[in-house]
Design an enzyme around this catalytic site. Structure first.
Site, short mmCIF file in Angstrom:
data_model
loop_
_atom_site.label_atom_id
_atom_site.label_comp_id
_atom_site.label_asym_id
_atom_site.label_seq_id
_atom_site.Cartn_x
_atom_site.Cartn_y
_atom_site.Cartn_z
N LYS A 230 4.29 2.42 -4.80
CA LYS A 230 5.55 3.11 -4.47
C LYS A 230 6.78 2.27 -4.80
O LYS A 230 6.73 1.06 -4.93
CB LYS A 230 5.54 3.54 -3.01
CG LYS A 230 4.63 4.77 -2.84
CD LYS A 230 4.98 5.63 -1.66
CE LYS A 230 4.10 6.89 -1.74
NZ LYS A 230 3.99 7.56 -0.48
N ARG A 264 -4.23 6.03 1.21
CA ARG A 264 -4.18 6.87 0.01
C ARG A 264 -3.71 5.99 -1.15
O ARG A 264 -2.58 5.50 -1.14
CB ARG A 264 -3.22 8.03 0.25
CG ARG A 264 -3.10 8.99 -0.91
CD ARG A 264 -2.12 10.13 -0.57
NE ARG A 264 -2.05 11.08 -1.67
CZ ARG A 264 -1.28 10.93 -2.74
NH1 ARG A 264 -0.51 9.86 -2.86
NH2 ARG A 264 -1.29 11.83 -3.70
#
Ligand code: 9MG
Length: 289
Positions: A230, A264
């Site tokens: 991210k 995840r």
């Protein structure tokens, strides 16, 4: 660290039973045009099969199939396009691998059709706020991951702001969504929660939220966390997407220690090792203290 297992630590996911007394890895399978070749339907299905097979061999417990990009600035996807991308992959993964498949969607129609195609879990970054989504999820009888976000992916990173500390805002939002689910006939035992790292959050919000993740224990539901590759890693370390694995592993281990039970991720093998190693240390503390 969460030392006592949640009451709902065994999660019924269609025909699969997911034991959340130990950490689980959810492998990301994006079936968006920017993730896969545009060589037609067969080529796309072959690519998805190969990628999923590799993630399962590397130790993924769940494969999360998504047909809509939810990156900051991403445009919404039309229902027919999402259906065409997602459903054949869900069907193939359940039939050929007997895999536990999660569907990353906010569309009630896709929830219903994916459940019929064999999906075992709904992962909704919009926490079932779309019209008809609560009813579709209730009808599917599948567990649902409710994620925190403010606004929509298209605009969520335009100066995100919270009037309260970030973890308080996240807990309030998730508490309301849990109540809405219960009212719609989705029992708590079918819910997972996700603080939504990178969704309408500055770097400061993301760092604070990770430090204070254990505050979400107040909701007493299993936590799913996604930090893999991210932007927060890019911002903190100055790394491009392809260079974010070490930063992502550090964040995954910290999230695990603060209560996350499903991670995840894109990179299954290194994450599996990192969290299994960290878990061995954490278990020693539980057993010997
Ligand atoms: C689809 N998607 C992208 N990032 C995510 C995250 O952090 N959590 C969940 N549940 N889904 C995500």
């Amino acid at each position: 660290m969460t030392e006592t297992p949640h009451a709902g630590s065994m999660l019924r996911c269609g025909k699969h039973l997911l034991d959340l007394t130990r950490p689980r890895v959810m492998g990301i399978l994006n079936v968006t045009p920017d993730s896969f070749s545009d060589g037609g339907r067969h080529q796309r299905l072959d690519d998805a099969r190969r990628h999923a097979e590799r993630m399962l061999a590397e130790g993924a417990d769940i494969i999360d199939v998504g047909g809509e990009s939810t990156r900051p600035g991403a445009q919404p996807v039309a229902l027919d396009a999402e259906r065409e991308r997602v459903l054949p992959v869900v069907e193939m993964l359940t039939r050929e691998f007997d895999a536990l498949v999660s569907v990353d969607t906010s569309a009630p129609q896709i929830i219903t059709e994916a459940a019929r195609a064999g999906a075992g879990l709904i992962n909704d970054v919009r926490a079932l706020t779309r019209d008809g989504a609560l009813a579709a999820a209730a009808q599917s009888a599948l567990p649902v991951c409710l994620m925190h976000m403010q606004g929509e992916p298209q605009t969520m990173q335009q100066a995100p702001h919270y009037a309260e500390p970030i973890e308080v805002a996240v807990i309030d939002f998730l508490r309301q969504r849990v109540a809405a689910c219960e009212q719609a006939g989705i029992p708590r035992a079918r819910l997972l929660l996700d603080p939504g790292f990178g969704f309408a959050k500055t770097l400061e919000h993301n760092l604070q939220l990770l430090n204070r993740l254990s505050a979400l224990d107040a909701l007493d539901l299993p936590l799913l966390v996604g930090v893999s590759r991210k932007r927060m890693i890019g911002e903190a370390l100055g790394r491009e997407v392809s260079q974010r694995l070490p930063g992502g592993l550090a964040l995954a281990v910290m999230a695990l220690e603060r209560g996350a039970r499903i991670l995840r991720v894109h990179d299954v093998a290194p994450t599996r090792d990192a969290i299994d190693m960290a878990w061995a240390v954490l278990q020693e503390r539980v057993e010997n203290e």
